[in-house]
Motif scaffolding. Structure first.
Motif: not given
Length: 141
Positions: A89-105
């Motif tokens: 779950t921690s690894a998935l959360a890190i991946v999702v947070s990274g994808l959200v950051a890329v999408l916002v940028l």
């Protein structure tokens, strides 16, 4: 008291002692892994909040605690399932947070010309134009 009464009294007191012994005898406890529980809590919370960027740091802490919990589980044999679930779950959360950051940028880059509108309606029109790719000729780079 007669012999039968004495025997009945002895049997009743023996039952009382046996019941009293069972209540006061500590039960064997299973070993617990508090690190695994903490890591799982942080991993799940990080996954649920990863869309709003809070989940990334929580997940990193959950990942570190999950690794420590897995090492503890190897030594004690307790909490292995929780530790593995926390890692996932921690690894998935890190991946999702990274994808959200890329999408916002990406969104900010695509709509940077729209950040000084006079009204919200002008902002939404500008964003639609930039995201649809129908930019006016004067705004091409």
């Amino acid at each position: 008291m007669n012999a039968q009464g004495i025997e009945t009294h002895r049997m009743a007191s023996a039952r009382t002692e046996a019941v009293g012994t069972r209540l006061t005898t500590p039960r064997p406890t299973t070993p617990r892994n508090g690190l695994a529980t903490a890591a799982l809590t942080l991993g799940v919370t990080g996954l649920l909040t990863s869309v709003v960027f809070v989940g990334g740091p929580l997940a990193v802490i959950g990942l570190i605690l999950g690794i420590a919990a897995l090492m503890t589980a190897r030594r004690t044999g307790a909490g292995r399932g929780k530790a593995v679930t926390a890692l996932v779950t921690s690894a998935l959360a890190i991946v999702v947070s990274g994808l959200v950051a890329v999408l916002v940028l990406w969104y900010a880059d695509q709509t940077q010309e729209c950040y000084r509108p006079d009204s919200f309606h002008q902002y939404t029109q500008c964003v639609r134009l930039h995201l649809d790719g129908d930019r006016p000729a004067s705004s091409h780079r």
